[in-house]
Design a protein around this motif. Sequence first.
Motif, PDB file in Angstrom:
ATOM      1  N   HIS A   1       6.377   6.807   2.219  1.00 32.34           N
ATOM      2  CA  HIS A   1       6.477   5.348   2.187  1.00 32.34           C
ATOM      3  C   HIS A   1       7.904   4.856   2.390  1.00 32.34           C
ATOM      4  CE1 HIS A   1       2.280   5.311   1.201  1.00 32.34           C
ATOM      5  NE2 HIS A   1       2.536   6.265   0.317  1.00 32.34           N
TER       6      HIS A   1
ATOM      7  N   CYS B   1       5.966   1.796   6.856  1.00 29.51           N
ATOM      8  CA  CYS B   1       6.163   3.106   6.225  1.00 29.51           C
ATOM      9  C   CYS B   1       6.013   4.235   7.244  1.00 29.51           C
ATOM     10  CB  CYS B   1       5.119   3.350   5.135  1.00 29.51           C
ATOM     11  SG  CYS B   1       5.092   2.128   3.825  1.00 29.51           S
TER      12      CYS B   1
ATOM     13  N   CYS C   1      -0.800   2.070   1.889  1.00 26.39           N
ATOM     14  CA  CYS C   1      -0.345   1.537   0.599  1.00 26.39           C
ATOM     15  C   CYS C   1      -0.347   0.012   0.579  1.00 26.39           C
ATOM     16  CB  CYS C   1       1.060   2.053   0.277  1.00 26.39           C
ATOM     17  SG  CYS C   1       2.375   1.287   1.256  1.00 26.39           S
TER      18      CYS C   1
ATOM     19  N   CYS D   1       0.575   0.164   6.343  1.00 28.25           N
ATOM     20  CA  CYS D   1       0.357   1.491   5.764  1.00 28.25           C
ATOM     21  C   CYS D   1      -0.853   1.456   4.830  1.00 28.25           C
ATOM     22  CB  CYS D   1       1.618   1.857   4.975  1.00 28.25           C
ATOM     23  SG  CYS D   1       1.560   3.447   4.156  1.00 28.25           S
TER      24      CYS D   1
HETATM   25 ZN   LIG Z   1       3.244   2.985   2.585  1.00 28.49          ZN
END
Ligand SMILES: [Zn+2]
Length: 334
Positions: free
Chosen positions: A171, A189, A184, A182
């Motif tokens: 990340h 990232c 996340c 991403c």
């Molecule tokens: Zn990420």
Amino acid sequence: MGNSMAHPLYVGLDVGGTSMKGGVVDDTGKSLGSVSLPTEAHRGQEFGLARMCETIRHAVAAADVTMKDIAAIGVATPGTMDIPAGIILDPPNLKPWRDVPVRDHIEKVFKLPTAFQNDANAAAYGEFWAGAGKSVDSMVFFTLGTGIGAGIIIGDMILEGKHSHGGELGHMKIEVTNGRQCGCGHFGCLEAYASATSVVKRTMERLAQTKAKSPLREHAKKEGGLTSRDIFEVAAAGDALAEKIVDETAFYLAVGAANAMHTIDPEMIAFGGGMTGAGGPFLDLIKKHIKKLALPVPAEKTIVSFASLGSDAGYIGAAACGRQLAMRRKKNKE
Ligand SMILES: [Zn+2]
């Protein structure tokens, strides 16, 4: 057997979203046997804890030893987690588990010192102890799969960080303008560019921009999709578009590696996971880009390599964490 003092053995358990792998290793990291059982996270965390214990017992049986031969256990799981507390918090890959006290449960059931670790950190430590990083004193490890996991090992210490988020190099931001999204939720990232999933996504986008004939397009139509392995194979056969995707992927990984080199200055950078099946030519591409991106001394001296333990790295590293814990407790007693 039964001579656990002279030849201590350790059980490592690597819990993943689909399956968990458990194995027994000796004091040098050599595997004596391993098993894999489905995780079936949807059946809930009580079931999950019971399945972990079951996998540990099966692994001990597969190694042809008994629980009496085992000096310690290590368990690795995906995050989110609180490593010092031994708890999985809210893992996206193990839904609907929440706040699962893994370490204390395993320790209570088996009455053995039990270590708890993040899965990517454990894989990094496995490679450091018994794999590609066996002869180095510090290593940054990237594992390239659905996402990008990573771990940082410095002189036998796993960099867990204050909040169990150390070494989350998947990340790190590599693009700050119009970055790709991403897994996340954030943008730009490394994982959003160079995971196996992202390689496929980037390829499909590129194909959608043109009507030109492409073996990738034909393959995707015939098989109902592409895998990163397909893309690497088509690239190896000389297709220009696939070659471009592979070269860009190597470049992004080199950006990640160079950033890690300029932060940690490790002796080795290692890459593991399914995508390294692409072999030597892919590693050479990554190295070529690192040479251009990194400062002269690390560019020249850092060892860049593929991992060597494959999918065994996680449980071997988890076992190594158990071993480290057992040795620390023994030392404190002396
Ligand atoms: Zn990420």
